[in-house]
Design a protein around this motif. Structure first.
Motif, mmCIF file in Angstrom:
data_model
loop_
_atom_site.group_PDB
_atom_site.id
_atom_site.type_symbol
_atom_site.label_atom_id
_atom_site.label_comp_id
_atom_site.label_asym_id
_atom_site.label_seq_id
_atom_site.Cartn_x
_atom_site.Cartn_y
_atom_site.Cartn_z
ATOM 1 N N THR A 1 36.122 35.948 28.421
ATOM 2 C CA THR A 1 35.666 36.631 29.622
ATOM 3 C C THR A 1 36.505 37.890 29.825
ATOM 4 O O THR A 1 37.541 38.077 29.170
ATOM 5 C CB THR A 1 35.823 35.728 30.855
ATOM 6 N N GLU B 1 41.831 40.522 29.602
ATOM 7 C CA GLU B 1 42.924 41.265 30.223
ATOM 8 C C GLU B 1 44.229 40.474 30.149
ATOM 9 O O GLU B 1 45.292 41.031 29.847
ATOM 10 C CB GLU B 1 42.584 41.578 31.678
ATOM 11 N N ARG B 2 44.155 39.175 30.374
ATOM 12 C CA ARG B 2 45.360 38.338 30.302
ATOM 13 C C ARG B 2 45.897 38.268 28.872
ATOM 14 O O ARG B 2 47.112 38.199 28.665
ATOM 15 C CB ARG B 2 45.052 36.936 30.825
ATOM 16 N N GLU C 1 38.346 38.617 32.393
ATOM 17 C CA GLU C 1 39.659 38.228 32.913
ATOM 18 C C GLU C 1 40.544 37.674 31.796
ATOM 19 O O GLU C 1 41.735 38.012 31.711
ATOM 20 C CB GLU C 1 39.501 37.172 34.003
ATOM 21 N N GLU C 2 39.981 36.833 30.925
ATOM 22 C CA GLU C 2 40.761 36.274 29.824
ATOM 23 C C GLU C 2 41.207 37.369 28.861
ATOM 24 O O GLU C 2 42.329 37.333 28.345
ATOM 25 C CB GLU C 2 39.933 35.229 29.078
#
Length: 248
Positions: free
Chosen positions: A174, A179-180, A176-177
């Motif tokens: 995803t 970016e992390r 968000e994943e």
């Protein structure tokens, strides 16, 4: 992104005239490349550009037709893959290579026990590095896809590599994943004596992490530069990014 001060000096990895032919097909064609200690660099290019073959050559899974690979000044062209691992090169594959029936801790134990240190302590340290410290006893098959990818990154760094090769580490993640994952890679390099070379398609992810970008096309180095230089190069857009990407 400013250059890492540790990147000055002798490259940790360099190739000289590296070439691989499969019959009449030249998959990698006389590639001269280098990455300095402490850098995060990305390798991009369209499908069939030679990225996977280039990684295979660096790890010893594929032997070159001609050319040379040097790691910390040593010629490793003919070394077997396990010998390169012992010297400090680790690879995270594009496809997951974890044991889903085991726990996070049991997966990390496999590479950690290769080191002459307290295995349980190492497992905890690596789990903290990849944000899985609270999931050590969980079976891997109940983790999210992103967490499984982070686990494999953890398994790759558990052998204490100086050069970490990551093959499309954000594929299937995803936003968000992704970016992390970028934050994780930046943290790993910033906190230790580690260098990262990443094959990636996601240009925004490349923009997040990369200090230098190399574009492969038809097995050759097509362009090298910062992400801004690469993203705004009209010829790179033509072969790879597509006109829909503005590069701004």
């Amino acid at each position: 992104m400013t250059a890492n001060p540790r990147s000055e000096g002798t490259p940790i990895l360099e190739t000289d005239g590296l070439q691989k032919k499969f019959g009449g097909l030249t998959a990698v064609d006389r590639v001269d490349y280098q990455i300095s200690r402490g850098d995060i660099q990305c390798l991009i290019g369209p499908n069939g550009a030679g990225k996977s073959t280039f990684f295979g050559l660096l790890t010893g899974q594929i032997q070159p037709t001609t050319g040379e690979i040097r790691y910390k000044g040593e010629d490793i062209t003919n070394l077997m893959p396990h010998e390169r691992v012992r010297r400090g090169i680790s690879l995270k594959f594009q496809t997951l290579n974890i044991y889903e029936e085991l726990t996070v801790s049991e997966n990390l134990q496999i590479p950690c026990q290769r080191r002459d240190e307290d295995t349980q302590m190492l497992i905890k340290e690596v789990a903290e590095q990849v944000d899985l410290a609270d999931k050590l006893q969980q079976p891997v098959d109940i983790l999210s896809y992103g967490e499984q990818q982070w686990l494999e990154i953890g398994m790759s760094i558990a052998v204490a590599p100086e050069l970490l090769l990551l093959d499309e580490p954000t594929a299937g993640m995803t936003v968000e994943e992704t970016e992390r994952t970028g934050e994780l890679i930046q943290r790993l390099v910033a906190n230790g004596d580690m260098t990262a070379l990443v094959v990636e398609h996601d240009i925004e992810f490349v923009r997040q992490i990369a200090e230098q970008v190399t574009v492969l096309h038809n097995g050759e180095v097509f362009r090298q530069g910062t992400i801004e230089e690469i993203a705004n190069d009209p010829e790179v857009k033509r072969i790879y990014l597509g006109e829909e990407y503005g590069g701004g």
